[in-house]
Design a protein around this motif. Structure first.
Motif, PDB file in Angstrom:
ATOM      1  N   GLY A   1      16.465  35.134  35.977  1.00 47.03           N
ATOM      2  CA  GLY A   1      17.344  34.547  34.794  1.00 47.03           C
ATOM      3  C   GLY A   1      18.240  35.734  34.022  1.00 47.03           C
ATOM      4  O   GLY A   1      17.945  36.935  34.143  1.00 47.03           O
ATOM      5  N   MET A   2      19.060  35.083  33.105  1.00 45.03           N
ATOM      6  CA  MET A   2      19.536  35.959  32.278  1.00 45.03           C
ATOM      7  C   MET A   2      19.591  35.083  30.941  1.00 45.03           C
ATOM      8  O   MET A   2      19.806  33.950  30.695  1.00 45.03           O
ATOM      9  N   HIS A   3      19.701  35.696  29.820  1.00 43.01           N
ATOM     10  CA  HIS A   3      19.127  35.270  28.369  1.00 43.01           C
ATOM     11  C   HIS A   3      20.549  35.636  27.670  1.00 43.01           C
ATOM     12  O   HIS A   3      21.287  36.527  27.934  1.00 43.01           O
ATOM     13  N   LEU A   4      20.992  34.609  26.557  1.00 39.92           N
ATOM     14  CA  LEU A   4      21.995  34.886  25.763  1.00 39.92           C
ATOM     15  C   LEU A   4      21.787  34.531  24.720  1.00 39.92           C
ATOM     16  O   LEU A   4      21.147  33.304  24.416  1.00 39.92           O
ATOM     17  N   ASP A   5      21.870  35.520  23.511  1.00 36.11           N
ATOM     18  CA  ASP A   5      21.545  35.366  21.997  1.00 36.11           C
ATOM     19  C   ASP A   5      22.872  34.874  21.451  1.00 36.11           C
ATOM     20  O   ASP A   5      23.847  35.416  21.523  1.00 36.11           O
ATOM     21  N   VAL A   6      22.910  33.525  21.189  1.00 38.14           N
ATOM     22  CA  VAL A   6      24.081  33.136  20.336  1.00 38.14           C
ATOM     23  C   VAL A   6      23.897  32.841  18.950  1.00 38.14           C
ATOM     24  O   VAL A   6      24.846  32.293  18.043  1.00 38.14           O
ATOM     25  N   CYS A   7      22.853  33.575  18.451  1.00 34.83           N
ATOM     26  CA  CYS A   7      22.471  33.292  16.911  1.00 34.83           C
ATOM     27  C   CYS A   7      23.113  34.553  16.130  1.00 34.83           C
ATOM     28  O   CYS A   7      23.537  33.996  14.905  1.00 34.83           O
ATOM     29  N   ARG A   8      22.955  35.595  16.485  1.00 35.10           N
ATOM     30  CA  ARG A   8      23.355  36.784  15.882  1.00 35.10           C
ATOM     31  C   ARG A   8      24.876  36.692  16.032  1.00 35.10           C
ATOM     32  O   ARG A   8      25.575  36.986  14.872  1.00 35.10           O
ATOM     33  N   HIS A   9      25.486  36.535  17.204  1.00 40.36           N
ATOM     34  CA  HIS A   9      26.812  35.981  17.056  1.00 40.36           C
ATOM     35  C   HIS A   9      27.163  35.215  18.070  1.00 40.36           C
ATOM     36  O   HIS A   9      26.407  34.819  19.132  1.00 40.36           O
ATOM     37  N   PHE A  10      27.944  34.116  17.960  1.00 41.73           N
ATOM     38  CA  PHE A  10      28.090  32.741  18.484  1.00 41.73           C
ATOM     39  C   PHE A  10      29.500  32.891  19.630  1.00 41.73           C
ATOM     40  O   PHE A  10      29.981  33.555  19.390  1.00 41.73           O
ATOM     41  N   PHE A  11      29.191  32.302  20.521  1.00 36.84           N
ATOM     42  CA  PHE A  11      30.100  32.210  21.724  1.00 36.84           C
ATOM     43  C   PHE A  11      30.356  30.462  22.090  1.00 36.84           C
ATOM     44  O   PHE A  11      29.341  29.731  22.096  1.00 36.84           O
ATOM     45  N   THR A  12      31.774  30.592  22.041  1.00 36.42           N
ATOM     46  CA  THR A  12      32.142  29.272  22.638  1.00 36.42           C
ATOM     47  C   THR A  12      31.490  28.750  23.783  1.00 36.42           C
ATOM     48  O   THR A  12      31.046  29.124  24.595  1.00 36.42           O
ATOM     49  N   VAL A  13      31.758  27.331  23.915  1.00 35.75           N
ATOM     50  CA  VAL A  13      31.291  26.457  25.055  1.00 35.75           C
ATOM     51  C   VAL A  13      31.863  27.094  26.224  1.00 35.75           C
ATOM     52  O   VAL A  13      31.366  27.119  27.425  1.00 35.75           O
ATOM     53  N   ASP A  14      33.239  27.442  26.122  1.00 31.58           N
ATOM     54  CA  ASP A  14      33.991  28.181  27.370  1.00 31.58           C
ATOM     55  C   ASP A  14      33.436  29.155  27.714  1.00 31.58           C
ATOM     56  O   ASP A  14      33.303  29.515  29.165  1.00 31.58           O
ATOM     57  N   GLU A  15      33.230  29.938  26.978  1.00 36.39           N
ATOM     58  CA  GLU A  15      32.558  31.404  27.043  1.00 36.39           C
ATOM     59  C   GLU A  15      31.125  31.349  27.745  1.00 36.39           C
ATOM     60  O   GLU A  15      30.831  31.899  28.536  1.00 36.39           O
ATOM     61  N   VAL A  16      30.594  30.264  27.183  1.00 30.47           N
ATOM     62  CA  VAL A  16      29.108  30.152  27.747  1.00 30.47           C
ATOM     63  C   VAL A  16      28.991  29.788  29.313  1.00 30.47           C
ATOM     64  O   VAL A  16      28.558  29.984  30.052  1.00 30.47           O
ATOM     65  N   LYS A  17      29.980  28.868  29.429  1.00 29.96           N
ATOM     66  CA  LYS A  17      30.361  28.508  30.883  1.00 29.96           C
ATOM     67  C   LYS A  17      30.807  29.626  31.689  1.00 29.96           C
ATOM     68  O   LYS A  17      30.427  29.920  32.727  1.00 29.96           O
ATOM     69  N   GLN A  18      31.705  30.526  31.352  1.00 27.09           N
ATOM     70  CA  GLN A  18      31.917  31.839  31.874  1.00 27.09           C
ATOM     71  C   GLN A  18      30.664  32.612  32.368  1.00 27.09           C
ATOM     72  O   GLN A  18      30.721  33.032  33.466  1.00 27.09           O
ATOM     73  N   TYR A  19      29.839  32.658  31.318  1.00 27.78           N
ATOM     74  CA  TYR A  19      28.508  33.318  31.458  1.00 27.78           C
ATOM     75  C   TYR A  19      27.601  32.656  32.586  1.00 27.78           C
ATOM     76  O   TYR A  19      27.418  33.447  33.545  1.00 27.78           O
ATOM     77  N   ILE A  20      27.721  31.362  32.716  1.00 22.50           N
ATOM     78  CA  ILE A  20      26.964  30.839  33.808  1.00 22.50           C
ATOM     79  C   ILE A  20      27.416  30.883  35.004  1.00 22.50           C
ATOM     80  O   ILE A  20      26.853  31.163  36.009  1.00 22.50           O
ATOM     81  N   ASP A  21      29.044  31.178  34.944  1.00 25.34           N
ATOM     82  CA  ASP A  21      29.675  31.433  36.381  1.00 25.34           C
ATOM     83  C   ASP A  21      29.194  32.674  36.742  1.00 25.34           C
ATOM     84  O   ASP A  21      29.124  32.953  38.003  1.00 25.34           O
ATOM     85  N   TYR A  22      28.978  33.572  35.845  1.00 26.19           N
ATOM     86  CA  TYR A  22      28.619  35.187  36.323  1.00 26.19           C
ATOM     87  C   TYR A  22      27.144  34.879  37.081  1.00 26.19           C
ATOM     88  O   TYR A  22      27.149  35.591  37.780  1.00 26.19           O
TER      89      TYR A  22
END
Length: 754
Positions: free
Chosen positions: A153-174
């Motif tokens: 797994g990989m975790h991503l905190d979007v609370c301290r700083h927010f990331f867009t849907v497209d950026e989250v999708k890129q993260y999933i691609d990685y």
């Protein structure tokens, strides 16, 4: 003679395989090179019966290099596959990520038990094509492969700083590129609530924004004065991301924090707290006393929230946080104290267990399971809960020994918000030092577990907390290339002895990241230094992932150039000075300039022992860190401080012979938002036999406070062989401070004498 020949043949075959190791990450379990080559054609023919969605993904990854067309299965087809029916449900579960690839001169054939296995095979094929795209000649081979761990797994905190849907999708691609299969989405915290809950609209109307944000190092205590938000994901966007991940055979595990890290929720619904408020989303980082109050209306609220979350996320596990929950408000709350008595709970830790048990029972009633950070062990673990072990490995060990599943994510190896190179040449980070090699060295199965207990270790995960990560470019920088090391650890083919070979594969993967315009860290090119004892005190070893002949360095404070001294052997450090070093290739500077000042005292390089060892998260260099001549930067924990949670530092230094001195100095750190407190007191002793010690100085708390932790004391004329310094931990953090009721951290730096 025949036996000798066979052995020789096998050795030669192994050498050839090693020399031709494929540029694959994670490396497969079994690779066999065969005779012949597969020549990549201009148009790549795909069987018409291939799994469509997975194959379309493959085409998109490779289409810039090749043209594709579908055809019915017949002679001359270049990519074919077969899905093998499982002999039993248990077999299907065990082999759902299994695949094999056979590349012959005429075709590439993939076998798998599931579409997921087929998808993983395609990831391997993409990397093979990338390696041979120039020559277009792929060696014939057979690969048989499946992962060791089910949770990668990989975790991503979007609370301290927010990331867009497209950026989250890129993260999933990685994650998909490197065969990770779990995306842990941290959606709620003190600094922001990021998921739309239709029953409670104020969560996003109020809780998704804050009036400003902390900037710079925590100890600076400065803010940007800019409103942040409202930022959140609508339920339609959540569904979009979940579907996107499912198409890549990645499970999205949502995290809804409770009972702590709740300020954003309390800002919207203050009646859920133990006190009246008002509250606001946190503008600072850290841990806060105001948490969910365990009363019926709170559980009704959380159950309603979880109802909507469960409908959005089909994952088996729902992450409920459970970490860093101060008990300050519960201790002062009449309702909480009555609840403790009514349920015969031992204390507030028992109340935490009551809270988690109640939430678990509800989640189980919906056909799901909970997973939480290892603090959910406090007061007793809920019956079906899984543990995510972050404070170290002990939580995972305890869970596995009690037959609970665990995911290993210890901060020392798996926190990607830590520095990965020299803090002086890296973007501002949370602290710690977790370079690529350290991630790669991690074994998720603790040695304390036997074979049966080890079955409860589901896998490994890395976490990316975003207090200091302002945009997605920096997200990329912090996860790459460490994500590659994590992927191979999770796959089960990592071998710390072969780190350099792995590093070469990483560098080859950089070409792919360049094509994708990913902002990855180049820290492995930079010069790394290691202080070692020498006959004259200490020496400084320099290294790089490249040829060390390219290292140039100076000792006079100037920046190195191609004409500076060429590094050959460890540099002797006879007195206080600054080493500057850099890597050059073909006359050009290829790395950042590494700067390392040294402050030499009579303890530098001497033998040192510690009665209690530092936390694994902050133990880089061990006890020798306290006598290595390097003074730590108070704004960067980096790799120059040792951290002890709830423990005193008792260090004994052996001068080797009786040594005169009159001054002793050491540094401690204060960063209360991270639970780091100045030492409570200190005592200094001397001895000539390492058994009988004489107290020569006591340092009171007021003296430490007045000196802001930078202690320098006159001890009178001394002449001793041994020096002992006992630095007392602040103990339990008092009420009114972040982390109240928890063990304080004590960070200590260089211990020197003059």
């Amino acid at each position: 003679m025949i036996r000798t020949f066979l052995v020789f043949f096998v050795l030669i075959s192994n050498v050839i395989l090693a020399q031709n190791k494929l540029n694959l990450i994670p490396y497969p379990q079994k690779v066999q090179l065969l005779q012949g080559e597969f020549i990549l054609p201009e148009t790549f023919i795909l069987s018409g019966d291939l799994p469509k969605e997975e194959t379309e993904y493959f085409k998109k990854r490779i289409e810039p290099q090749l043209k594709f067309q579908y055809a019915q299965k017949s002679g001359g087809i270049h990519l074919t596959s077969s899905i093998i029916p499982a002999s039993s449900p248990a077999d299907a579960e065990h082999k759902k990520e299994y695949y094999s690839i056979e590349i012959s001169p005429n075709q590439i054939h993939v076998k798998s038990y599931t579409k997921q296995g087929y998808f993983l095979a395609l990831q391997t094929l993409v990397q093979i094509f990338e390696q041979y795209k120039e020559s277009k000649k792929i060696p014939a081979m057979k690969i048989e492969d499946q992962p060791k761990f089910a949770w990668r797994g990989m975790h991503l905190d979007v609370c301290r700083h927010f990331f867009t849907v497209d950026e989250v999708k890129q993260y999933i691609d990685y994650l998909a590129m490197y065969k990770l299969n779990t995306f842990h989405w941290h959606l709620t915290d003190d600094q922001g609530w990021r998921i739309e809950i239709k029953k409670y609209p104020k969560l996003t109307q109020i809780g998704s924004k804050r009036k400003e944000s902390m900037i710079g190092a925590y100890v600076d205590n400065t803010f940007d004065g800019k409103p942040y938000g409202p930022y959140f994901y609508t339920q339609e966007q959540i569904k979009e991301v979940v579907k996107y991940a499912q198409d890549r055979h990645i499970t999205v595990v949502p995290e809804i924090e409770m009972p702590g890290h709740a300020l954003a929720a309390l800002s919207a619904y203050p009646e859920l707290a133990c006190t009246k408020g008002p509250f606001e989303s946190a503008t600072k980082w850290g841990v806060f006393d105001d948490v969910f109050c365990p009363k019926d209306e709170t559980f009704t609220f959380l159950e309603n929230v979880l109802d909507e979350v469960i409908k959005l996320f089909p994952s088996q596990y729902i992450h409920i946080g459970g970490d860093e929950c101060p008990k300050t408000r519960w201790k002062e709350c009449a309702h909480c104290q009555e609840l403790i008595k009514k349920n015969n709970l031992k204390d507030e830790h028992g109340l935490q267990s009551y809270f988690i048990h109640r939430i678990e029972k509800y989640v189980n009633s919906k056909g799901r399971k909970i997973i939480g950070w290892d603090e959910i062990l406090e007061g007793g673990l809920a019956p079906n809960a899984a543990v995510m072990s972050w404070t170290g490995v002990d939580g995972g060990i305890e869970a596995a020994k009690s037959k609970h599943f665990a995911v290993m994510t210890p901060g020392a190896y798996c926190y990607f918000d830590h520095y990965q190179g020299d803090p002086q040449s890296e973007p501002n980070a949370f602290g710690g030092f977790t370079p690529l090699e350290k991630v790669y060295s991690y074994n998720p199965i603790p040695s304390e577990l036997n074979a049966e207990q080890a079955k409860y270790i589901m896998g490994v995960q890395a976490n990316l907390w975003t207090e200091y990560i302002l945009d997605f470019k920096q997200v990329q920088y912090m996860i790459f290339p460490r994500l590659m090391a994590l992927s191979e650890v999770g796959w089960g083919t990592s071998d710390p002895k072969d780190y350099k070979e792995f590093e070469n594969r990483v560098i080859n993967q950089f070409k792919v990241l360049d094509d994708m315009k990913v902002n990855y860290a180049r820290s492995i090119y930079n010069i790394t230094g290691k202080v070692i004892p020498s006959n004259t005190g200490i020496a400084y070893e320099l290294s790089t992932s490249q040829n060390t002949n390219g290292i140039r360095y100076t000792l006079d404070g100037t920046n190195p150039s191609i004409n500076s001294k060429t590094y050959q052997n460890a540099v002797q450090i006879p007195n206080s000075l600054t080493i500057k070093s850099a890597y050059f290739e073909e006359g050009q500077l290829k790395s950042a300039v590494s700067v390392q000042p040294f402050t030499i005292s009579k303890t530098t390089g001497k033998k040192i022992t510690l009665e209690q060892q530092p936390s694994e998260n902050y133990s880089f260099g061990g006890a020798f860190t306290l006598v290595d001549g390097i003074i730590g930067n108070v704004k960067q924990l980096g790799k120059t401080w040792l951290g002890f949670q709830g423990k005193d530092v008792v260090a004994t230094i052996d001068f080797g012979q009786k040594t005169p001195f009159s001054e002793v100095y050491f540094n401690t750190l204060e960063n209360k938002g991270s639970w780091i407190h100045l030492a409570k007191s200190a005592k200094i002793f001397v001895s000539d036999d390492n058994r009988n010690f004489k107290l020569i100085k006591e340092v009171e708390a007021s003296e430490i406070q007045n000196a802001s932790g930078k202690i320098k004391v006159n001890v009178g004329a001394q002449n001793a062989k041994y020096l002992k310094v006992n630095i007392e931990n602040a103990g339990i953090i008092p009420a009114g401070n972040p982390g109240a009721d928890s063990k304080a951290w004590l960070f200590v730096d260089e211990i020197g004498v003059n």
